[in-house]
Motif scaffolding. Sequence first.
Motif, short mmCIF file in Angstrom:
data_model
loop_
_atom_site.label_atom_id
_atom_site.label_comp_id
_atom_site.label_asym_id
_atom_site.label_seq_id
_atom_site.Cartn_x
_atom_site.Cartn_y
_atom_site.Cartn_z
N ASN A 164 43.46 71.86 56.23
CA ASN A 164 42.78 73.08 55.77
C ASN A 164 43.33 73.60 54.44
OD1 ASN A 164 45.07 74.60 56.38
ND2 ASN A 164 44.28 75.28 58.35
N ARG A 165 44.23 72.83 53.85
CA ARG A 165 44.79 73.12 52.53
C ARG A 165 45.53 74.46 52.48
NH1 ARG A 165 43.88 69.44 49.17
NH2 ARG A 165 44.00 70.65 47.26
N ASP A 166 46.15 74.82 53.59
CA ASP A 166 46.99 76.03 53.64
C ASP A 166 48.43 75.54 53.64
OD1 ASP A 166 48.47 78.28 54.17
OD2 ASP A 166 47.36 78.84 55.97
N PHE A 167 49.04 75.52 52.46
CA PHE A 167 50.38 74.98 52.33
C PHE A 167 51.45 76.07 52.27
CE2 PHE A 167 47.55 71.73 50.51
CZ PHE A 167 47.83 70.71 51.39
N ALA A 168 51.18 77.20 52.91
CA ALA A 168 52.19 78.26 52.98
C ALA A 168 53.43 77.68 53.66
CB ALA A 168 51.66 79.46 53.74
N PRO A 169 54.60 77.82 53.05
CA PRO A 169 55.81 77.24 53.62
C PRO A 169 56.11 77.70 55.05
CG PRO A 169 56.22 77.93 51.37
CD PRO A 169 54.85 78.44 51.75
N THR A 170 55.68 78.89 55.42
CA THR A 170 55.96 79.40 56.76
C THR A 170 55.25 78.61 57.85
OG1 THR A 170 54.18 81.00 56.48
CG2 THR A 170 56.41 81.75 55.99
N HIS A 171 54.23 77.82 57.48
CA HIS A 171 53.49 77.03 58.46
C HIS A 171 54.01 75.60 58.59
CE1 HIS A 171 50.77 80.32 58.77
NE2 HIS A 171 50.27 80.16 57.56
N ILE A 172 54.92 75.20 57.69
CA ILE A 172 55.36 73.80 57.72
C ILE A 172 56.88 73.63 57.61
CG2 ILE A 172 53.17 72.90 56.85
CD1 ILE A 172 54.38 72.78 54.06
N ASP A 173 57.60 74.74 57.48
CA ASP A 173 59.06 74.66 57.27
C ASP A 173 59.75 75.75 58.08
OD1 ASP A 173 61.61 74.18 56.21
OD2 ASP A 173 61.21 75.36 54.41
N HIS A 174 60.60 75.32 59.03
CA HIS A 174 61.28 76.30 59.88
C HIS A 174 62.13 77.28 59.07
CE1 HIS A 174 59.97 74.54 63.60
NE2 HIS A 174 60.60 73.39 63.39
N GLU A 175 62.86 76.78 58.08
CA GLU A 175 63.73 77.67 57.30
C GLU A 175 62.93 78.72 56.53
OE1 GLU A 175 67.00 79.54 56.44
OE2 GLU A 175 66.95 77.79 57.75
N ALA A 176 61.82 78.32 55.93
CA ALA A 176 60.98 79.29 55.21
C ALA A 176 60.42 80.33 56.18
CB ALA A 176 59.84 78.56 54.50
N ALA A 177 60.06 79.91 57.36
CA ALA A 177 59.55 80.86 58.35
C ALA A 177 60.64 81.84 58.76
CB ALA A 177 59.03 80.10 59.58
N ARG A 178 61.87 81.35 58.96
CA ARG A 178 62.99 82.23 59.34
C ARG A 178 63.29 83.24 58.23
NH1 ARG A 178 65.20 77.20 61.06
NH2 ARG A 178 64.80 76.95 63.26
N GLU A 179 63.22 82.78 56.98
CA GLU A 179 63.44 83.70 55.86
C GLU A 179 62.39 84.81 55.83
OE1 GLU A 179 63.58 81.32 52.31
OE2 GLU A 179 65.43 80.31 52.93
N GLY A 180 61.21 84.51 56.34
CA GLY A 180 60.15 85.51 56.39
C GLY A 180 60.15 86.35 57.66
N GLY A 181 61.11 86.11 58.56
CA GLY A 181 61.23 86.93 59.76
C GLY A 181 60.70 86.30 61.03
N ALA A 182 60.18 85.10 60.98
CA ALA A 182 59.69 84.40 62.17
C ALA A 182 60.81 83.52 62.73
CB ALA A 182 58.48 83.56 61.83
N PRO A 183 60.79 83.25 64.02
CA PRO A 183 61.84 82.40 64.59
C PRO A 183 61.71 80.92 64.22
CG PRO A 183 60.48 83.40 66.32
CD PRO A 183 59.95 83.87 65.02
N ALA A 184 60.52 80.48 63.82
CA ALA A 184 60.27 79.07 63.47
C ALA A 184 58.94 79.00 62.73
CB ALA A 184 60.23 78.22 64.73
N ALA A 185 58.59 77.81 62.25
CA ALA A 185 57.28 77.61 61.63
C ALA A 185 56.20 77.98 62.65
CB ALA A 185 57.12 76.17 61.18
N TYR A 186 55.10 78.52 62.16
CA TYR A 186 54.07 79.01 63.08
C TYR A 186 52.68 78.64 62.58
CZ TYR A 186 54.16 82.84 59.68
OH TYR A 186 54.17 83.57 58.52
N ALA A 187 51.74 78.62 63.52
CA ALA A 187 50.36 78.24 63.24
C ALA A 187 49.66 79.31 62.41
CB ALA A 187 49.61 78.03 64.55
N ASP A 188 48.74 78.85 61.56
CA ASP A 188 47.91 79.79 60.81
C ASP A 188 46.70 80.18 61.66
OD1 ASP A 188 46.21 77.60 60.69
OD2 ASP A 188 46.30 77.40 58.52
N ILE A 189 45.96 81.17 61.20
CA ILE A 189 44.83 81.70 61.98
C ILE A 189 43.74 80.65 62.15
CG2 ILE A 189 43.67 82.74 59.99
CD1 ILE A 189 43.87 84.16 63.58
N MET A 190 43.56 79.77 61.17
CA MET A 190 42.54 78.73 61.31
C MET A 190 42.84 77.82 62.51
SD MET A 190 40.10 79.06 59.14
CE MET A 190 39.36 77.45 59.10
#
Length: 140
Positions: free
Chosen positions: A29-55
């Motif tokens: 779906n061409r959503d390359f937000a780091p929070t959806h594919i990289d655990h560390e980027a997701a943690r830096e954003g406040g999530a416990p791990a990489a997470y699914a996008d709404i699509m």
Amino acid sequence: MNPPAVGDAVTPLTLHLSLQRLIMVSGANRDFAPTHIDHEAAREGGAPAAYADIMFVFTMVDRLLLEWAGPAALLRRIGPVKLHDFVLAGEDLTVTGTVTALTPAAADGRPGTDIDVEVAFTQDTRHPVTGHARVWTPRP
């Protein structure tokens, strides 16, 4: 498929949400937000791990409903949908639904079926997504 009735359960869908699956979805779906594919980027954003996008959340609901209703059904609407928590990589998920209302037939004779849907983690009691959908089911 027998005609649905209010209170009927939709056959549940269970899947493992691996990081590999999230990476493949991001590419599709061409959503390359780091929070959806990289655990560390997701943690830096406040999530416990990489997470699914709404699509991907919508796709899980779409798959649940069309596998239940069959190939002749028509998904008319998904929503509103509420995101209560992150849908995390590495978790096992169960997507469920319950028929809440039946509406008059569409112009082509297909009845409408309103369904409450939910995405839940199978490991604990968190329910990160709840929502509503409408399907036109095949003519009886």
